[in-house]
Scaffold this motif. Structure first.
Motif, mmCIF file in Angstrom:
data_model
loop_
_atom_site.group_PDB
_atom_site.id
_atom_site.type_symbol
_atom_site.label_atom_id
_atom_site.label_comp_id
_atom_site.label_asym_id
_atom_site.label_seq_id
_atom_site.Cartn_x
_atom_site.Cartn_y
_atom_site.Cartn_z
ATOM 1 N N ALA A 55 0.812 -1.224 0.000
ATOM 2 C CA ALA A 55 0.000 0.000 0.000
ATOM 3 C C ALA A 55 0.841 1.268 0.000
ATOM 4 O O ALA A 55 0.300 2.376 -0.022
ATOM 5 C CB ALA A 55 -0.921 -0.007 1.217
ATOM 6 N N GLY A 56 2.177 1.119 0.035
ATOM 7 C CA GLY A 56 3.046 2.291 -0.050
ATOM 8 C C GLY A 56 3.612 2.766 1.266
ATOM 9 O O GLY A 56 4.330 3.766 1.310
ATOM 10 N N VAL A 57 3.304 2.076 2.373
ATOM 11 C CA VAL A 57 3.802 2.468 3.691
ATOM 12 C C VAL A 57 5.054 1.657 4.010
ATOM 13 O O VAL A 57 5.044 0.435 3.913
ATOM 14 C CB VAL A 57 2.731 2.214 4.781
ATOM 15 C CG1 VAL A 57 3.285 2.564 6.164
ATOM 16 C CG2 VAL A 57 1.482 3.014 4.487
ATOM 17 N N ARG A 58 6.109 2.323 4.390
ATOM 18 C CA ARG A 58 7.314 1.599 4.786
ATOM 19 C C ARG A 58 7.042 0.852 6.083
ATOM 20 O O ARG A 58 6.683 1.457 7.104
ATOM 21 C CB ARG A 58 8.501 2.547 4.946
ATOM 22 C CG ARG A 58 9.032 3.046 3.608
ATOM 23 C CD ARG A 58 10.351 3.769 3.737
ATOM 24 N NE ARG A 58 11.014 3.841 2.430
ATOM 25 C CZ ARG A 58 12.249 4.281 2.231
ATOM 26 N NH1 ARG A 58 12.975 4.680 3.272
ATOM 27 N NH2 ARG A 58 12.777 4.315 1.024
ATOM 28 N N VAL A 105 3.618 0.493 -8.474
ATOM 29 C CA VAL A 105 2.557 1.471 -8.253
ATOM 30 C C VAL A 105 1.854 1.197 -6.926
ATOM 31 O O VAL A 105 1.928 0.103 -6.382
ATOM 32 C CB VAL A 105 1.515 1.448 -9.393
ATOM 33 C CG1 VAL A 105 2.130 1.915 -10.702
ATOM 34 C CG2 VAL A 105 0.907 0.056 -9.535
ATOM 35 N N ILE A 106 1.175 2.233 -6.446
ATOM 36 C CA ILE A 106 0.336 2.108 -5.261
ATOM 37 C C ILE A 106 -1.047 1.638 -5.707
ATOM 38 O O ILE A 106 -1.570 2.122 -6.712
ATOM 39 C CB ILE A 106 0.224 3.464 -4.538
ATOM 40 C CG1 ILE A 106 1.598 3.943 -4.074
ATOM 41 C CG2 ILE A 106 -0.734 3.366 -3.343
ATOM 42 C CD1 ILE A 106 2.264 3.071 -3.056
ATOM 43 N N PRO A 107 -1.671 0.722 -5.002
ATOM 44 C CA PRO A 107 -3.022 0.276 -5.378
ATOM 45 C C PRO A 107 -3.990 1.455 -5.492
ATOM 46 O O PRO A 107 -3.969 2.366 -4.662
ATOM 47 C CB PRO A 107 -3.422 -0.645 -4.218
ATOM 48 C CG PRO A 107 -2.142 -1.103 -3.638
ATOM 49 C CD PRO A 107 -1.178 0.014 -3.807
ATOM 50 N N GLY A 108 -4.780 1.425 -6.539
ATOM 51 C CA GLY A 108 -5.768 2.481 -6.738
ATOM 52 C C GLY A 108 -5.329 3.568 -7.700
ATOM 53 O O GLY A 108 -6.134 4.422 -8.084
#
Length: 577
Positions: free
Chosen positions: A263-266, A416-419
């Protein structure tokens, strides 16, 4: 006048041994001394022998010492188990409550001080540790007021009366010991430089490095000796908009961390050997889905539950080869608390740049050993997110799927980030094509496997090997990793004084192995000694696999649960000549 001191306090677990060592060491750290502390403790919550050995010096130290100057004993077991470390001028300060017996085969002097009795007279026997601190002050001729600030911080919340009572206990211990102490028994420490430095365990440095590196989510299950990482982040992450979840097991922890990274969060997870075994399938999932994942493994005594509170370095092969199937991964091994901070921050960059699992390998001695740390330089920390697409994506012809696993020259695909508009793609743990759709095509399988492994062929890692190699043709090259560095450095100093030419290589990147850095060091040395805390010589075997010269490589192994002492490495090295 001495420039270095070794002090140990011991007793039954749960009777304030740890707090005694903490108060003593924090106060001396604030005077500007360098310290290194190592706790021996039982896997029980309460009971069982425990001790805390603290080294105090006017110069940097990174290992526990061979011998002992002062032993503070709260029971006879502490005397019996530890007195042989004392040198001839050493001192035992023992609680008179248990009628301490002087060991026959030592020239160390025993002083019976009524810790418990003095503390009880002042209000509670719980203050006996403060009486012991005061007695130590008398031996070192220290002003007891150096402890006032520390006592205020620790007990201040309980009220000023509690603070004052604890300081009374310190003074009472000081006065009693002063009256008993022989004049020639005082150990005068050289004055420290007074500079302010951090004093922390490796786990705190790892957690702080994660924060600095942009980590905002941790999923983990408590386990010794990794739990402090989670405990630290529980306190700090919420203020930065992050969170920690204590999961039901290690499998959930690893998969949650993968999901957060997707989801893009480390995100981070941390454990020890048994937990890493449970995470292995998820680590494989991270590899085939090419999702970043940072994992901390704090090695301890195995197998199974093994020696959960003791030192060992036996997870190397598992970290490299433990997953079923083959995936690219990166295994880092910091050797100091400072490196633990910087390497953990860098792990998040590598995980995103190479889109693979990154394991930060520690061991119990590094994770729980407390040492002086020079101020950390946050300007050295940078955030690099690799090929994460953060701008608007172009439309795909015929409303096709985004090539999340595109075969590229460097092996790293766009992410890519979902969405994200025009970023739709499949994510699955089975083999897949460039868009993520399942595929069992032989051609596709070869293309995706080759692509994944190309990623780490040219891995860029700052200082994959710490080298102290002043000699072109050394008599000996000593190789180690993680916490053995300090003991090796001290052994080398003694070997050089004996006229031997000795180089040192401490491997900080275990996988992919830094062959180019290690090969010339091994080639130029007459002998190679690999120092490691395991029974099968795992690092030595990895060295032979990647560098060769097996006839030169000798093992120095220790797997009794205790860290290496400098004299052990010195003695083993001398046996080679």
């Amino acid at each position: 006048m001495i420039n270095q001191l070794s002090w140990k306090v011991g007793g039954q677990q749960g009777e304030g041994i740890e707090s005694t060592g903490e108060i003593f060491s924090i106060a001396l750290n604030r005077l500007g001394y360098y310290l290194y502390g190592y706790r021996h403790f039982s896997s029980r919550i309460k009971g069982g022998h425990t001790n805390n050995k603290i080294r105090v010096s006017t110069t940097q130290v990174r290992s526990i010492s061979d011998d002992l100057d002062i032993l503070v004993a709260f029971d006879q077991e502490t005397v019996d188990l530890n007195y042989k470390e004392l040198h001839d001028n050493g001192i035992i300060i023992a609680d008179a409550k248990f009628n301490p017996a002087q060991p026959e085969d030592t020239n160390a002097t025993l002083y019976a001080v009524p810790f418990t009795e003095i503390a009880t007279e002042l209000g509670t026997s719980l203050m006996k540790n403060m009486v012991a601190v005061g007695a130590t002050c008398a031996v070192l001729d220290l002003d007891i007021n150096v402890f006032r600030e520390v006592v205020q911080e620790i007990f201040g919340k309980k009220g000023q009366q509690v603070v004052d009572k604890n300081m009374e206990a310190v003074k009472a211990g000081f006065d009693h010991m002063k009256a008993e102490l022989a004049e020639n028994a005082v150990m005068h420490l050289e004055k420290a430089d007074g500079n302010k430095r951090l004093f922390m365990i490796g786990n705190d440095a790892i957690a702080l490095g994660a924060l600095a590196g942009g980590c905002r989510f941790m999923a983990a299950y408590p386990i010794t000796p990794a739990s402090e990482i989670m405990e630290y982040l529980i306190q700090k992450l919420p203020a930065l908009g992050g969170t920690v979840i204590q999961t039901e097991d290690e499998i959930a922890a690893a998969t949650m961390a993968i999901g957060a990274n997707y989801a893009g969060v480390r995100a981070l997870t941390a454990s020890a050997g048994p937990g890493l075994s449970l995470k292995m399938e998820a680590i494989g999932l991270s590899g085939i889905t090419e999702q970043p994942l940072v994992i901390v493994d704090t090695q301890r005594g195995g197998p199974s539950t093994g020696l959960p509170t003791k030192q060992e370095q036996s997870d190397l092969m598992a970290m490299i080869y433990g997953t079923h199937g083959e995936i690219p991964k990166i295994v880092m091994a910091p050797s100091t608390v400072q490196e633990a901070f910087y390497d953990t921050a860098e792990a998040f960059n590598l995980a995103e740049e190479y889109q693979c699992p990154v394991i930060v390998l520690s061991d119990l001695q590094l994770s729980l050993g407390k040492q002086t740390v020079e101020p950390l330089d946050y300007s050295k920390i940078e955030i690099r997110r690799g090929k994460l697409q953060q701008d608007e994506l172009p439309e795909i012809e015929n409303k096709g799927y985004f090539k999340r696993y595109e075969v590229t020259e460097d092996g790293v695909s766009p992410r890519v980030i979902p969405g994200m508009k025009n970023g739709i793609h499949h994510v699955t743990g089975v083999e897949h094509d460039e868009t993520g759709k399942p595929s069992e095509s032989a051609l596709n399988r070869n293309a995706q496997m080759d692509k994944r492994f190309r990623k780490i062929e040219n891995l860029k890692f700052n200082t994959p090997v710490y080298k102290n190699a002043p000699h072109q043709e050394p008599d000996l090259l000593i190789v180690g990793f993680n916490s053995t560095r300090g003991a090796i450095e001290e052994a080398i100093t003694r070997l050089e004084q004996d006229g031997l030419k000795v180089n040192h290589a401490h491997i900080r990147l275990i996988h992919p192995f830094p062959t180019d850095e290690m090969l010339p060091l091994v080639q130029s040395a007459k002998n190679v000694l690999v120092v490691e805390n395991n029974a099968t010589g795992q690092l030595a075997n990895i060295l032979k696999m990647n560098v060769g010269h097996a006839n030169k490589v000798k093992n120095h192994l220790k797997y009794d649960g205790n860290p290496f002492l400098p004299h052990e490495i010195y003695t083993k090295s001398k046996e080679l000549f």
